[in-house]
Design a protein around this motif. Sequence first.
Motif, PDB file in Angstrom:
ATOM      1  N   ILE A 204       0.837  -1.204   0.000  1.00  0.00           N
ATOM      2  CA  ILE A 204       0.000   0.000   0.000  1.00  0.00           C
ATOM      3  C   ILE A 204       0.866   1.247   0.000  1.00  0.00           C
ATOM      4  N   ALA A 205       1.880   1.271   0.867  1.00  0.00           N
ATOM      5  CA  ALA A 205       2.759   2.443   0.940  1.00  0.00           C
ATOM      6  C   ALA A 205       3.503   2.651  -0.375  1.00  0.00           C
ATOM      7  N   SER A 206       3.958   1.555  -0.991  1.00  0.00           N
ATOM      8  CA  SER A 206       4.683   1.659  -2.260  1.00  0.00           C
ATOM      9  C   SER A 206       3.779   2.192  -3.369  1.00  0.00           C
ATOM     10  N   GLU A 207       2.563   1.618  -3.477  1.00  0.00           N
ATOM     11  CA  GLU A 207       1.635   2.066  -4.520  1.00  0.00           C
ATOM     12  C   GLU A 207       1.152   3.490  -4.263  1.00  0.00           C
ATOM     13  N   PHE A 208       1.044   3.849  -2.985  1.00  0.00           N
ATOM     14  CA  PHE A 208       0.619   5.210  -2.635  1.00  0.00           C
ATOM     15  C   PHE A 208       1.631   6.240  -3.146  1.00  0.00           C
ATOM     16  N   GLU A 209       2.917   5.921  -3.046  1.00  0.00           N
ATOM     17  CA  GLU A 209       3.951   6.829  -3.560  1.00  0.00           C
ATOM     18  C   GLU A 209       3.767   7.055  -5.063  1.00  0.00           C
ATOM     19  N   LYS A 210       3.507   5.965  -5.787  1.00  0.00           N
ATOM     20  CA  LYS A 210       3.298   6.081  -7.234  1.00  0.00           C
ATOM     21  C   LYS A 210       2.059   6.919  -7.540  1.00  0.00           C
ATOM     22  N   LEU A 211       0.997   6.696  -6.767  1.00  0.00           N
ATOM     23  CA  LEU A 211      -0.251   7.414  -7.006  1.00  0.00           C
ATOM     24  C   LEU A 211      -0.098   8.909  -6.734  1.00  0.00           C
ATOM     25  N   CYS A 212       0.690   9.262  -5.713  1.00  0.00           N
ATOM     26  CA  CYS A 212       0.934  10.683  -5.432  1.00  0.00           C
ATOM     27  C   CYS A 212       1.636  11.352  -6.612  1.00  0.00           C
ATOM     28  N   LEU A 213       2.658  10.686  -7.142  1.00  0.00           N
ATOM     29  CA  LEU A 213       3.375  11.236  -8.295  1.00  0.00           C
ATOM     30  C   LEU A 213       2.460  11.316  -9.517  1.00  0.00           C
ATOM     31  N   TYR A 214       1.636  10.300  -9.699  1.00  0.00           N
ATOM     32  CA  TYR A 214       0.714  10.280 -10.838  1.00  0.00           C
ATOM     33  C   TYR A 214      -0.296  11.420 -10.741  1.00  0.00           C
ATOM     34  N   ALA A 215      -0.856  11.638  -9.533  1.00  0.00           N
ATOM     35  CA  ALA A 215      -1.849  12.699  -9.340  1.00  0.00           C
ATOM     36  C   ALA A 215      -1.224  14.075  -9.559  1.00  0.00           C
ATOM     37  N   GLN A 216       0.019  14.245  -9.080  1.00  0.00           N
ATOM     38  CA  GLN A 216       0.695  15.533  -9.275  1.00  0.00           C
ATOM     39  C   GLN A 216       0.966  15.790 -10.751  1.00  0.00           C
ATOM     40  N   GLY A 217       1.421  14.744 -11.457  1.00  0.00           N
ATOM     41  CA  GLY A 217       1.677  14.900 -12.888  1.00  0.00           C
ATOM     42  C   GLY A 217       0.408  15.184 -13.662  1.00  0.00           C
ATOM     43  N   LYS A 226      -0.793  27.003 -15.588  1.00  0.00           N
ATOM     44  CA  LYS A 226      -1.515  27.891 -14.681  1.00  0.00           C
ATOM     45  C   LYS A 226      -1.120  27.561 -13.245  1.00  0.00           C
ATOM     46  N   PRO A 227      -1.185  28.514 -12.321  1.00  0.00           N
ATOM     47  CA  PRO A 227      -0.833  28.237 -10.929  1.00  0.00           C
ATOM     48  C   PRO A 227      -1.800  27.242 -10.301  1.00  0.00           C
ATOM     49  N   ALA A 228      -1.266  26.375  -9.485  1.00  0.00           N
ATOM     50  CA  ALA A 228      -2.099  25.360  -8.843  1.00  0.00           C
ATOM     51  C   ALA A 228      -3.020  26.003  -7.824  1.00  0.00           C
ATOM     52  N   VAL A 229      -4.291  25.665  -7.881  1.00  0.00           N
ATOM     53  CA  VAL A 229      -5.257  26.252  -6.953  1.00  0.00           C
ATOM     54  C   VAL A 229      -5.938  25.166  -6.117  1.00  0.00           C
ATOM     55  N   GLU A 230      -5.801  23.925  -6.490  1.00  0.00           N
ATOM     56  CA  GLU A 230      -6.440  22.839  -5.759  1.00  0.00           C
ATOM     57  C   GLU A 230      -5.405  21.808  -5.318  1.00  0.00           C
ATOM     58  N   THR A 231      -5.701  21.166  -4.196  1.00  0.00           N
ATOM     59  CA  THR A 231      -4.849  20.076  -3.733  1.00  0.00           C
ATOM     60  C   THR A 231      -5.001  18.897  -4.685  1.00  0.00           C
ATOM     61  N   PRO A 232      -3.895  18.334  -5.189  1.00  0.00           N
ATOM     62  CA  PRO A 232      -4.023  17.193  -6.104  1.00  0.00           C
ATOM     63  C   PRO A 232      -4.738  16.037  -5.432  1.00  0.00           C
ATOM     64  N   ALA A 233      -5.709  15.477  -6.120  1.00  0.00           N
ATOM     65  CA  ALA A 233      -6.525  14.406  -5.546  1.00  0.00           C
ATOM     66  C   ALA A 233      -6.245  13.087  -6.251  1.00  0.00           C
ATOM     67  N   ILE A 234      -6.144  12.013  -5.455  1.00  0.00           N
ATOM     68  CA  ILE A 234      -6.032  10.660  -5.989  1.00  0.00           C
ATOM     69  C   ILE A 234      -7.443  10.093  -6.033  1.00  0.00           C
ATOM     70  N   THR A 235      -7.905   9.752  -7.207  1.00  0.00           N
ATOM     71  CA  THR A 235      -9.283   9.306  -7.393  1.00  0.00           C
ATOM     72  C   THR A 235      -9.364   7.786  -7.517  1.00  0.00           C
ATOM     73  N   LEU A 236     -10.597   7.294  -7.480  1.00  0.00           N
ATOM     74  CA  LEU A 236     -10.825   5.864  -7.677  1.00  0.00           C
ATOM     75  C   LEU A 236     -10.323   5.426  -9.048  1.00  0.00           C
ATOM     76  N   GLY A 237     -10.522   6.264 -10.055  1.00  0.00           N
ATOM     77  CA  GLY A 237     -10.028   5.952 -11.397  1.00  0.00           C
ATOM     78  C   GLY A 237      -8.516   5.836 -11.443  1.00  0.00           C
ATOM     79  N   ASP A 238      -7.820   6.690 -10.666  1.00  0.00           N
ATOM     80  CA  ASP A 238      -6.355   6.618 -10.617  1.00  0.00           C
ATOM     81  C   ASP A 238      -5.905   5.264 -10.057  1.00  0.00           C
ATOM     82  N   VAL A 239      -6.587   4.798  -9.015  1.00  0.00           N
ATOM     83  CA  VAL A 239      -6.233   3.511  -8.409  1.00  0.00           C
ATOM     84  C   VAL A 239      -6.453   2.384  -9.410  1.00  0.00           C
TER      85      VAL A 239
END
Length: 394
Positions: A204-217, A226-239
Amino acid sequence: MPKAVIKSFASSDRFLSELRSGSLRPGYVLAGDEAFLYQRCRDGVLDALAPPDQRDFCLHDLDLGETAIFDVLDRAQTPSLMVPFQVIFVRGLKALYGRGSKKEEFAAIDAYFRRPNPQALILFVADHLSIPTDLRRMDMTDKERYDRIRETLGDWCGLVELARVEEGDAARWLMETAAERGARIETDAARELVDALGADMMLIASEFEKLCLYAQGKQLLTLAGKPAVETPAITLGDVETMVLAAKQRSLYELTDAISAKDRPRALGLLHGLLNASDGGEDSAIGHLYMLARTFRQMLIISEKNVRDSRAIWGVLWQGFRMPPFAAEELIKQARRYKSRGDLTRALRLIAKADLEIRSSPPDKRLVLERLVLGLATEAKVNVYEASGQFAMEL
């Protein structure tokens, strides 16, 4: 306002709190095979007591399978000339409880802890124990071993239980950790990730790291400068996109529908898998490979008459096992097939579809649909067709 305690992390949190406050006992037993919590405790010890520039001299990793307990205690008792403090991790604790009374060994342990070296910390690693989330469900053998450790080391050492993390606690950890990192994970996404990986915290921790990078990208591409205005979200689709086991979960749902001979549901799940992939030849072959692998696993489970998920690990070899979350489900599916012939028929159908896919058919989706319908249909016994099929295979 203090952060709420996550129950599954409580024992390791208490240990880390003692570490930070400086009120350490001279020894601890890290009991359990939950690798994530062990690594969490180890990292805390190293950060607090073993600076990187001193670790070559102050950190010792020993194994009782190779080093006698007398030598371990002698090293702990002897002050180091190079560093002010020593940290000693002792694995292979099972060897201390093997055959024989080990009276001399336990007498030496008692003697050391009556007058311990205040500049040393001994951490016994009892990773031969498996501690479930609910301690009442602990295996009897593990319970006897754990009680023996408490009776012999409990008077001198603190006991840190590294038990399996409960699924709800794992999801909470994901959401809290995401918030600490300035990110966000949707509740459904956290639950799906935990469920897909069977609450295996290291995965879980390993996949979470990948998902954080994926959401940021993904956010950077969306904002396009454009300047970031929202916190990057990891969605069900991302998982579902990024985590292999989440895709495997959909596959086990497909084989469940196939084994139950539920053709409409099986076709719907197949379309879901195809829509989540590119639908090309590599994707189609990948689906066939996973189907063949799953039916081979069911064949072995059926032949070995496996009735309990714990017995699976004895009949399926390393590298050919399913994720933990799928064990019970696969046993249930395998039991729906009344004979070895039903499962070998399924493997023949998959092999035929694989050959057809590799022959560049006009519509790969149609080949997979026909396969799923064939797998989800009761076999018709026909002696002449069976003989002809056998002759063709020869």
